[in-house]
Design an enzyme around this catalytic site. Sequence first.
Site, PDB file in Angstrom:
ATOM      1  N   ASP A  20      -0.448  -3.982  -8.498  1.00 38.09           N
ATOM      2  CA  ASP A  20      -1.332  -4.474  -7.437  1.00 38.09           C
ATOM      3  C   ASP A  20      -0.745  -5.647  -6.670  1.00 38.09           C
ATOM      4  OD1 ASP A  20      -3.187  -2.571  -8.261  1.00 38.09           O
ATOM      5  OD2 ASP A  20      -4.076  -3.944  -9.704  1.00 38.09           O
ATOM      6  N   LYS A  71       2.174  -3.520  -2.922  1.00 41.77           N
ATOM      7  CA  LYS A  71       3.278  -2.597  -2.636  1.00 41.77           C
ATOM      8  C   LYS A  71       2.923  -1.677  -1.471  1.00 41.77           C
ATOM      9  CE  LYS A  71       2.942  -1.105  -6.854  1.00 41.77           C
ATOM     10  NZ  LYS A  71       1.993  -2.065  -7.427  1.00 41.77           N
ATOM     11  N   GLY A 100      -3.237   2.605  -7.141  1.00 37.94           N
ATOM     12  CA  GLY A 100      -4.138   2.523  -5.983  1.00 37.94           C
ATOM     13  C   GLY A 100      -3.450   1.622  -4.985  1.00 37.94           C
ATOM     14  N   HIS A 101      -2.958   2.182  -3.904  1.00 35.13           N
ATOM     15  CA  HIS A 101      -2.195   1.412  -2.920  1.00 35.13           C
ATOM     16  C   HIS A 101      -2.996   1.317  -1.628  1.00 35.13           C
ATOM     17  CE1 HIS A 101       1.813   2.418  -5.176  1.00 35.13           C
ATOM     18  NE2 HIS A 101       0.928   1.791  -5.916  1.00 35.13           N
ATOM     19  N   GLN A 124       2.526   0.763 -10.205  1.00 31.57           N
ATOM     20  CA  GLN A 124       2.353  -0.212 -11.289  1.00 31.57           C
ATOM     21  C   GLN A 124       3.337  -1.381 -11.064  1.00 31.57           C
ATOM     22  OE1 GLN A 124       2.597   3.410 -12.563  1.00 31.57           O
ATOM     23  NE2 GLN A 124       0.549   3.244 -11.745  1.00 31.57           N
TER      24      GLN A 124
END
Length: 431
Positions: free
Chosen positions: A13, A16, A40-41, A225
């Site tokens: 988080d 990225k 989750g991006h 990650q």
Amino acid sequence: MPLVVLVGAQWGDEGKGKLVDHFAGEADVVVRFQGGNNAGHTLVVDDDQVIVHLIPSGILHPKKLCLIGNGVVIDPAVLCGEIEELRAKGYFGDEKRLVISFRAHLIMPYHRRLDLASESRKGENKIGTTGRGIGPAYADKMSRTGLRFHHLLDPERLPERIRAVVAEKNAFLEQVLEEPPLDAEEVAAEFLGYAQRLGGYAGDVSRILEEELGQGRKVLFEGAQGTMLDIDHGTYPFVTSSNTVAGAACTGAGIGPRQIDQVVGISKAYTTRVGGGPFPTELKDETGERLRERGGEYGATTGRPRRCGWLDAFGLRYARRVNGLTDLMITKLDVLTGLNPIRVGVGYRHRGRMLEDYPPDLETLSECEPVWEELPGWDESLRACRSFASLPPPAQAYVKWIEQKVGVPVAAISVGPEREETIVLRHPFLS
Ligand code: GDP
Ligand code: IMO
Ligand code: MG
């Protein structure tokens, strides 16, 4: 430089997605190489927020080729949902822009069930996984019992394959976990549906990359990650089940190590972690709460509140080594506005002794106390800054200090969630 790998340098988080979306403007190809929909991006363009879990963060730019490598584990239900969502928003016009490796493994319904069951049996010692079936899917890959994306292209044999593996998983679910079994026929019917919907995206990602690189195209690898969640180098067992470090770009997409030109580590200007496990610079006080509220630190995948703390320069030096970082990018510098002084962990003390290296075992790590340094803060908003010189002097000094402590040059600074809220010092594709 044509091949740039961008990885998280902390516990995920780090922003990225935001930076991949920003730099994808100058790239031709964006590649995911590990992880799955535990990621989750978040991408924000003109106030519109999109969260991608599987599809590379280049997808919002028209014409960029988006590849999902063999190292990724794919939940076809999630992938279908993501494609639909992007299509509805007008971001997925050309179907040929997405290619998924034949060799990528599938996350099956029993993987999700096993993930949740294993977590609930661990009780207080649970890892705090995302519950997406990631660990069990990678375990099957290593046990050589996984189903792969190319199996979807063989619908005649697919039901039989599924029946065989569901029978085995049901025995474990019923006899060991005392959980209800899955209906193999239902799973087979569901997966025949995915075969129809997703089969057209299958391809040989390694070969496509060879062709693209051969033509001088610019390729951006998007890590999921972060380094401290790496299965080997992270805070085991409070980690994810894939290698998250830059080296995984090679095995997870089918390129050779000498093809990588730059390795960029992304770090927040502070630290967060979701789920269980040690976190030496964690703040369990009002300052931590303030970072969470100001930084909007709630999980993009599960919505869980993220644990917050000061930056850990000792951890970042470790991340520099295990990734071979050539550049660092600092995100969320804007969130530190108003905090004065700013603290940073520069080393770990264990039972009165300074550690030379990041400890391998959880017991030592949980007993470590950070050694702090303090730096002056600033009160100005940074959101409108677009050059290093326009940052308030203490913010400039903070970035320079990180650069010096970690020993890696800072190539970009992010000052807000929007694509354009970025200060670029050295563009990975234009320098
Ligand atoms: P990722 O998993 O590394 O892509 O990061 P996430 O998307 O899970 O979490 C990063 C969060 O911070 C998202 O909500 C982003 O919109 C947001 N974000 C990214 N960069 C910045 C920044 O520089 N400033 C602020 N305030 N928010 C940012
Ligand atoms: P992105 O790509 C932050 C964490 C989970 C849990 C551990 C294991 O958005 O940075 P898993 O479901 O992978 O078996 O969970 O890893 N985790 C993440 N934390 N960001 C992520 O991805 C994460 N993906 C997994 O919270 O502690
Ligand atoms: Mg995330």
